[in-house]
Design a protein around this motif. Structure first.
Motif, PDB file in Angstrom:
ATOM      1  N   THR A 183      47.859  43.796  32.807  1.00 45.57           N
ATOM      2  CA  THR A 183      47.517  42.560  32.105  1.00 45.57           C
ATOM      3  C   THR A 183      48.189  42.606  30.743  1.00 45.57           C
ATOM      4  O   THR A 183      49.023  43.470  30.469  1.00 45.57           O
TER       5      THR A 183
ATOM      6  N   ALA B 250      44.814  41.663  42.520  1.00 44.90           N
ATOM      7  CA  ALA B 250      43.976  40.598  41.967  1.00 44.90           C
ATOM      8  C   ALA B 250      42.700  40.406  42.791  1.00 44.90           C
ATOM      9  O   ALA B 250      41.610  40.199  42.240  1.00 44.90           O
TER      10      ALA B 250
ATOM     11  N   PHE C  49      42.162  33.302  38.109  1.00 41.91           N
ATOM     12  CA  PHE C  49      42.709  34.200  39.120  1.00 41.91           C
ATOM     13  C   PHE C  49      44.240  34.118  39.133  1.00 41.91           C
ATOM     14  O   PHE C  49      44.929  35.145  39.135  1.00 41.91           O
TER      15      PHE C  49
ATOM     16  N   VAL D 192      45.820  35.864  36.123  1.00 39.04           N
ATOM     17  CA  VAL D 192      45.890  37.315  36.258  1.00 39.04           C
ATOM     18  C   VAL D 192      47.009  37.702  37.220  1.00 39.04           C
ATOM     19  O   VAL D 192      47.737  38.677  36.987  1.00 39.04           O
ATOM     20  N   ARG D 193      47.155  36.967  38.300  1.00 40.84           N
ATOM     21  CA  ARG D 193      48.252  37.240  39.223  1.00 40.84           C
ATOM     22  C   ARG D 193      49.594  37.170  38.502  1.00 40.84           C
ATOM     23  O   ARG D 193      50.495  37.986  38.745  1.00 40.84           O
TER      24      ARG D 193
END
Length: 260
Positions: free
Chosen positions: A31, A151, A167, A170-171
């Motif tokens: 991240t 993820a 989501f 984050v991917r």
């Protein structure tokens, strides 16, 4: 902003008023510092906030080789020294949470209040093998094969359905993580043990974990090992609890910091 520290260039961001107490955030594997946006939006009026991309992540340089938590802690101290930060509250999640635990053991005078989140205190032979397998995949094929499985391992299914944008965000962070940085930090996660020093942590400590995260048993053990620590389990959240339950996470963090 770019800060040269411990031999590499770090990507950092500072928010909040000068003269306010320092609060530092440390990101998880794959991240970047933007993962803390929701917390900074609420806390920046009360704190001078340092966010940094861990070594090999985001806009920070990604040297070749395997990293360890001694190195990741040395990075924190070098950044503190470069910014003349004598002491700061320190919040970290997953890899950043382990960094927090190691930092408080090695440099207790540089930490005020400590908030490790969604992490364990020791690697295992099984987890080490998993990390080595993921390193091999990244080295041979890049990050793309790891994106979806990673993820979905982090997010509770309900969180994906409730906030698909988080989501997908984050991917995208996983996709953009440099392979060298992923491999270096994954190597640190494959071989660490901060259990021996947990009982020596004397700083006020709040542990936060997603109620559906696989690290719940480990976080309960850490809680039992750190004298006077508090544990908050966020119902319904998975591994990245600050992203899956941002309001509850931020409220728990704000109340803990205000108690100081």
């Amino acid at each position: 902003m770019r800060i040269d520290a411990n031999g590499i260039a770090f990507n950092c961001r500072i928010d909040g008023p000068e003269g306010a107490p320092w609060l530092a955030f440390s990101n998880s594997l794959a991240t970047n510092l933007s993962m803390w946006d929701a917390q900074v939006a609420v806390l920046q009026k009360s704190f001078r906030i340092l966010r940094y991309d861990q070594r090999g992540h985001g806009g920070t340089q990604a040297p070749e080789g395997r990293y360890d938590f001694d190195l990741l802690v040395a990075d924190v101290i070098a950044l503190f020294d470069a910014l003349s930060i004598e002491c700061a509250h320190f919040v970290g999640i997953s890899m950043g949470g382990i960094t927090a635990l190691a930092l408080a053991q090695r440099h207790p005078r540089r930490v005020d209040r400590l908030v490790p989140c969604d992490c364990g205190a020791v690697s295992s032979p099984a987890s080490a093998q998993q990390w080595e397998e993921r390193i091999a995949i990244a080295d041979k094929q890049g990050m793309e094969p790891l994106i979806d499985a990673t993820a979905r391992r982090w997010f509770a299914p309900e969180s994906v359905a409730a906030d698909p944008a988080a989501f997908d965000r984050v991917r995208d962070m996983i996709r953009k993580t440099p392979v060298k940085g992923f491999a270096g930090c994954a190597a640190a996660l494959a071989n660490y043990d901060v259990r021996p020093g947990l009982a020596s942590i004397g700083r006020p400590t709040l542990l936060i974990v997603g109620g559906k995260d696989a690290t719940v048993p480990a976080m309960r053990q850490i809680h039992a090992s750190i004298p006077g620590s508090r544990l908050v389990e966020l119902e319904g959240a998975g591994h990245l609890s600050n992203l899956e339950a941002p309001q509850a996470f931020t409220l728990a963090l704000r109340e803990f910091l205000a108690a100081g």
